[in-house]
Design a protein around this motif. Structure first.
Motif, PDB file in Angstrom:
ATOM      1  N   PRO A  27       0.809  -1.222   0.000  1.00  0.00           N
ATOM      2  CA  PRO A  27       0.000   0.000   0.000  1.00  0.00           C
ATOM      3  C   PRO A  27       0.842   1.271   0.000  1.00  0.00           C
ATOM      4  CG  PRO A  27      -0.074  -1.083   2.128  1.00  0.00           C
ATOM      5  CD  PRO A  27       0.575  -2.036   1.195  1.00  0.00           C
ATOM      6  N   ARG A  28       1.982   1.279   0.734  1.00  0.00           N
ATOM      7  CA  ARG A  28       2.803   2.489   0.760  1.00  0.00           C
ATOM      8  C   ARG A  28       3.483   2.717  -0.585  1.00  0.00           C
ATOM      9  NH1 ARG A  28       5.956   2.188   6.589  1.00  0.00           N
ATOM     10  NH2 ARG A  28       4.084   2.237   7.909  1.00  0.00           N
ATOM     11  N   ASP A  29       3.887   1.605  -1.172  1.00  0.00           N
ATOM     12  CA  ASP A  29       4.577   1.690  -2.460  1.00  0.00           C
ATOM     13  C   ASP A  29       3.621   2.144  -3.561  1.00  0.00           C
ATOM     14  OD1 ASP A  29       6.163  -0.716  -4.686  1.00  0.00           O
ATOM     15  OD2 ASP A  29       6.208   1.442  -4.643  1.00  0.00           O
ATOM     16  N   GLU A  30       2.515   1.413  -3.705  1.00  0.00           N
ATOM     17  CA  GLU A  30       1.628   1.647  -4.846  1.00  0.00           C
ATOM     18  C   GLU A  30       0.648   2.797  -4.653  1.00  0.00           C
ATOM     19  OE1 GLU A  30       2.095   0.433  -7.668  1.00  0.00           O
ATOM     20  OE2 GLU A  30       3.688  -0.862  -6.993  1.00  0.00           O
ATOM     21  N   ARG A  31       0.145   2.976  -3.466  1.00  0.00           N
ATOM     22  CA  ARG A  31      -0.883   4.008  -3.296  1.00  0.00           C
ATOM     23  C   ARG A  31      -0.305   5.392  -3.513  1.00  0.00           C
ATOM     24  NH1 ARG A  31      -5.601   3.046   0.955  1.00  0.00           N
ATOM     25  NH2 ARG A  31      -6.140   5.010  -0.024  1.00  0.00           N
ATOM     26  N   GLY A  32       0.958   5.564  -3.191  1.00  0.00           N
ATOM     27  CA  GLY A  32       1.592   6.841  -3.467  1.00  0.00           C
ATOM     28  C   GLY A  32       1.679   7.100  -4.953  1.00  0.00           C
ATOM     29  N   ARG A  33       1.771   6.039  -5.722  1.00  0.00           N
ATOM     30  CA  ARG A  33       1.882   6.180  -7.172  1.00  0.00           C
ATOM     31  C   ARG A  33       0.518   6.408  -7.823  1.00  0.00           C
ATOM     32  NH1 ARG A  33       6.832   4.933  -9.090  1.00  0.00           N
ATOM     33  NH2 ARG A  33       8.273   4.057  -7.576  1.00  0.00           N
ATOM     34  N   PHE A  34      -0.553   5.985  -7.158  1.00  0.00           N
ATOM     35  CA  PHE A  34      -1.862   6.137  -7.792  1.00  0.00           C
ATOM     36  C   PHE A  34      -2.268   7.590  -7.959  1.00  0.00           C
ATOM     37  CE2 PHE A  34      -3.867   2.484  -9.196  1.00  0.00           C
ATOM     38  CZ  PHE A  34      -3.370   1.412  -8.477  1.00  0.00           C
ATOM     39  N   ALA A  35      -1.708   8.461  -7.154  1.00  0.00           N
ATOM     40  CA  ALA A  35      -2.039   9.876  -7.306  1.00  0.00           C
ATOM     41  C   ALA A  35      -1.608  10.389  -8.677  1.00  0.00           C
ATOM     42  CB  ALA A  35      -1.367  10.679  -6.212  1.00  0.00           C
ATOM     43  N   SER A  36      -0.606   9.761  -9.278  1.00  0.00           N
ATOM     44  CA  SER A  36      -0.112  10.205 -10.577  1.00  0.00           C
ATOM     45  C   SER A  36      -0.394   9.203 -11.694  1.00  0.00           C
ATOM     46  CB  SER A  36       1.403  10.459 -10.501  1.00  0.00           C
ATOM     47  OG  SER A  36       2.076   9.261 -10.139  1.00  0.00           O
ATOM     48  N   SER A  37      -1.202   8.172 -11.408  1.00  0.00           N
ATOM     49  CA  SER A  37      -1.450   7.137 -12.417  1.00  0.00           C
ATOM     50  C   SER A  37      -2.383   7.603 -13.517  1.00  0.00           C
ATOM     51  CB  SER A  37      -2.048   5.887 -11.758  1.00  0.00           C
ATOM     52  OG  SER A  37      -3.391   6.144 -11.379  1.00  0.00           O
ATOM     53  N   GLY A  38      -3.230   8.579 -13.205  1.00  0.00           N
ATOM     54  CA  GLY A  38      -4.195   9.060 -14.190  1.00  0.00           C
ATOM     55  C   GLY A  38      -5.495   8.279 -14.183  1.00  0.00           C
ATOM     56  N   SER A  39      -5.595   7.245 -13.343  1.00  0.00           N
ATOM     57  CA  SER A  39      -6.810   6.427 -13.321  1.00  0.00           C
ATOM     58  C   SER A  39      -8.017   7.230 -12.868  1.00  0.00           C
ATOM     59  CB  SER A  39      -6.611   5.215 -12.402  1.00  0.00           C
ATOM     60  OG  SER A  39      -5.639   4.354 -12.923  1.00  0.00           O
ATOM     61  N   ARG A  40      -7.797   8.046 -11.841  1.00  0.00           N
ATOM     62  CA  ARG A  40      -8.905   8.859 -11.334  1.00  0.00           C
ATOM     63  C   ARG A  40      -9.345   9.863 -12.397  1.00  0.00           C
ATOM     64  NH1 ARG A  40      -9.278  12.143  -5.611  1.00  0.00           N
ATOM     65  NH2 ARG A  40     -11.136  13.354  -6.108  1.00  0.00           N
ATOM     66  N   GLU A  41      -8.382  10.542 -13.023  1.00  0.00           N
ATOM     67  CA  GLU A  41      -8.696  11.526 -14.054  1.00  0.00           C
ATOM     68  C   GLU A  41      -9.416  10.874 -15.240  1.00  0.00           C
ATOM     69  OE1 GLU A  41      -5.858  11.160 -12.567  1.00  0.00           O
ATOM     70  OE2 GLU A  41      -5.397  13.063 -11.586  1.00  0.00           O
ATOM     71  N   ALA A  42      -8.955   9.666 -15.610  1.00  0.00           N
ATOM     72  CA  ALA A  42      -9.575   8.953 -16.731  1.00  0.00           C
ATOM     73  C   ALA A  42     -11.010   8.575 -16.414  1.00  0.00           C
ATOM     74  CB  ALA A  42      -8.761   7.706 -17.076  1.00  0.00           C
ATOM     75  N   ALA A  43     -11.226   8.090 -15.183  1.00  0.00           N
ATOM     76  CA  ALA A  43     -12.584   7.710 -14.780  1.00  0.00           C
ATOM     77  C   ALA A  43     -13.502   8.924 -14.771  1.00  0.00           C
ATOM     78  CB  ALA A  43     -12.559   7.049 -13.402  1.00  0.00           C
ATOM     79  N   SER A  44     -12.980  10.049 -14.266  1.00  0.00           N
ATOM     80  CA  SER A  44     -13.775  11.278 -14.223  1.00  0.00           C
ATOM     81  C   SER A  44     -14.104  11.768 -15.632  1.00  0.00           C
ATOM     82  CB  SER A  44     -13.006  12.353 -13.458  1.00  0.00           C
ATOM     83  OG  SER A  44     -13.746  13.555 -13.434  1.00  0.00           O
ATOM     84  N   ALA A  45     -13.108  11.716 -16.530  1.00  0.00           N
ATOM     85  CA  ALA A  45     -13.326  12.155 -17.915  1.00  0.00           C
ATOM     86  C   ALA A  45     -14.333  11.256 -18.622  1.00  0.00           C
ATOM     87  CB  ALA A  45     -12.000  12.156 -18.673  1.00  0.00           C
ATOM     88  N   SER A  46     -14.289   9.959 -18.346  1.00  0.00           N
ATOM     89  CA  SER A  46     -15.247   9.028 -18.941  1.00  0.00           C
ATOM     90  C   SER A  46     -16.662   9.371 -18.510  1.00  0.00           C
ATOM     91  CB  SER A  46     -14.922   7.588 -18.533  1.00  0.00           C
ATOM     92  OG  SER A  46     -13.797   7.106 -19.220  1.00  0.00           O
ATOM     93  N   GLY A  47     -16.804   9.644 -17.212  1.00  0.00           N
ATOM     94  CA  GLY A  47     -18.127   9.989 -16.696  1.00  0.00           C
ATOM     95  C   GLY A  47     -18.684  11.244 -17.334  1.00  0.00           C
ATOM     96  N   LYS A  48     -17.826  12.247 -17.511  1.00  0.00           N
ATOM     97  CA  LYS A  48     -18.266  13.503 -18.124  1.00  0.00           C
ATOM     98  C   LYS A  48     -18.673  13.287 -19.572  1.00  0.00           C
ATOM     99  CE  LYS A  48     -16.936  18.341 -18.613  1.00  0.00           C
ATOM    100  NZ  LYS A  48     -15.887  19.347 -18.322  1.00  0.00           N
ATOM    101  N   ALA A  49     -17.868  12.486 -20.294  1.00  0.00           N
ATOM    102  CA  ALA A  49     -18.180  12.214 -21.702  1.00  0.00           C
ATOM    103  C   ALA A  49     -19.509  11.489 -21.843  1.00  0.00           C
ATOM    104  CB  ALA A  49     -17.058  11.394 -22.336  1.00  0.00           C
ATOM    105  N   LYS A  50     -19.764  10.540 -20.955  1.00  0.00           N
ATOM    106  CA  LYS A  50     -21.021   9.786 -21.019  1.00  0.00           C
ATOM    107  C   LYS A  50     -22.214  10.660 -20.665  1.00  0.00           C
ATOM    108  CE  LYS A  50     -18.934   5.279 -20.083  1.00  0.00           C
ATOM    109  NZ  LYS A  50     -18.780   4.164 -19.118  1.00  0.00           N
ATOM    110  N   ARG A  51     -22.007  11.586 -19.739  1.00  0.00           N
ATOM    111  CA  ARG A  51     -23.124  12.449 -19.331  1.00  0.00           C
ATOM    112  C   ARG A  51     -23.470  13.467 -20.403  1.00  0.00           C
ATOM    113  NH1 ARG A  51     -20.282  12.466 -14.468  1.00  0.00           N
ATOM    114  NH2 ARG A  51     -19.466  14.554 -14.906  1.00  0.00           N
TER     115      ARG A  51
END
Length: 352
Positions: A27-51
């Motif tokens: 968790p310390r190794d990977e969770r710190g990296r998730f802030a910069s993975s773009g997964s959250r931004e991609a999910a948010s952009a997908s939601g906006k596009a669908k809406r």
């Protein structure tokens, strides 16, 4: 921790949660990296596009997913390198398991990017995305065809009912019977092959100039709205480019009308024929031995979108359809029954 409301704003937040729980061993190794993975931004952009369903939002979502895909590809490589250097079996298996997770996540983002890219292409009326063969047409004709597809709301319809090809032709050709040089139509639609040909963009410059010269005679010169005083909806264009686009909208109207054989479409087709007969008739006094077909006239008290719409019921429909696209308020005010008929046909074909 994100609230439920914040998660809902992300759109595909279940995917995001799956990625957030990624590699729980570290968790310390990977969770710190998730802030910069773009997964959250991609999910948010997908939601906006669908809406919103907007092309630019699908473009943004595709870019966000591509960025996240690149991150996971790098992480998969990094984990693979760590596995190769691992000193224990446990560490090697952990790194390899994480590598597989990153590969799966990258694959997910890759597929999502493709989906959004396709949606964006369809919404832009892209002939390439819609897989409409168009070999040999000029860039100008292609650009105008794509604008017409967007303007007429044809994109999703053409995805499910594609035309076989889009070609272009010259403004004049040699008649095979007489050998004379004859003027060609602005556009041609052929049923069966369900393809169409449009006049070359440079020839529309001549047609446009000619139409404005002909319209220079009194009240027709001031024509900006459809009606019996204009030749066609295309002739109301304000530029050669728009004239080609309007012609494309007209020809695709034939495809909307004629490319379905469903029971409902047959019923609507009967309404179209009836509507034409109620508005146009042949003047009996004009029938002669030299002209057995007689002269077609508008029924007194009835309104038609153009003189060309008097040719037959197919042309009446597609001229009304072009008026629906470019002059909806006029069509609705002057012929509400035709407006409603066009709307119902479009709804049946999945366009509204």
């Amino acid at each position: 921790m994100l609230s439920e409301e914040q998660l809902e704003e992300l759109g595909d937040f279940e995917d995001f949660l799956e990625f957030l729980a990624f590699d729980p061993d570290q968790p310390r190794d990977e969770r710190g990296r998730f802030a910069s993975s773009g997964s959250r931004e991609a999910a948010s952009a997908s939601g906006k596009a669908k809406r919103t369903g907007k092309g630019e939002h699908h473009d943004a979502a595709a870019a966000a997913h591509r960025k996240a895909e690149e991150f996971h590809a790098r992480e998969a490589d990094r984990r693979g390198a760590l596995a190769a250097k691992a000193r224990s079996k446990k560490d090697r298996e952990r790194h390899l398991a994480a590598r597989e997770k990153h590969l799966d996540a990258g694959s997910h983002h890759h597929e999502q990017a493709k989906v959004h890219e396709e949606h964006a292409g369809i919404l832009r009326g892209s002939l390439d995305t819609l897989k409409i063969p168009h070999e040999g047409i000029s860039p100008e004709t292609k650009a105008n065809a794509e604008k017409a597809i967007v303007k007429g709301g044809y994109a999703k319809f053409l995805k499910h009912a594609p035309i076989s090809e889009l070609a272009e032709h010259s403004g004049a050709e040699i008649d095979s019977f007489s050998g004379n040089l004859v003027q060609t139509a602005n556009g041609l639609y052929w049923r069966g092959g369900e393809g169409l040909s449009i006049l070359k963009s440079e020839d529309f410059e001549t047609r446009f100039a000619r139409s404005k010269g002909l319209l220079g005679k009194k009240k027709a010169a001031r024509a900006t709205e459809p009606g019996e005083h204009v030749w066609s909806i295309s002739s109301l264009a304000s530029s050669p480019e728009e004239m080609q686009q309007r012609t494309m909208v007209h020809e695709l109207g034939h495809h909307v009308h004629l490319s379905s054989s469903s029971p409902l479409q047959k019923k609507l087709d009967n309404e179209i024929k009836k509507g034409f007969r109620e508005r146009v008739h042949i003047d009996p006094s004009s029938i002669t031995d030299k002209d057995p077909d007689g002269r077609v006239e508008t029924v007194p008290g009835k309104w038609i979108p153009s003189r060309y719409s008097r040719k037959n019921y197919k042309e009446w429909f597609t001229e009304c359809h072009a008026a629906y696209v470019y002059h909806p308020e006029t069509l609705k005010a002057r012929d509400p029954q035709a407006f409603d008929l066009i709307r119902r046909v479009r709804k049946h074909r999945g366009m509204e």
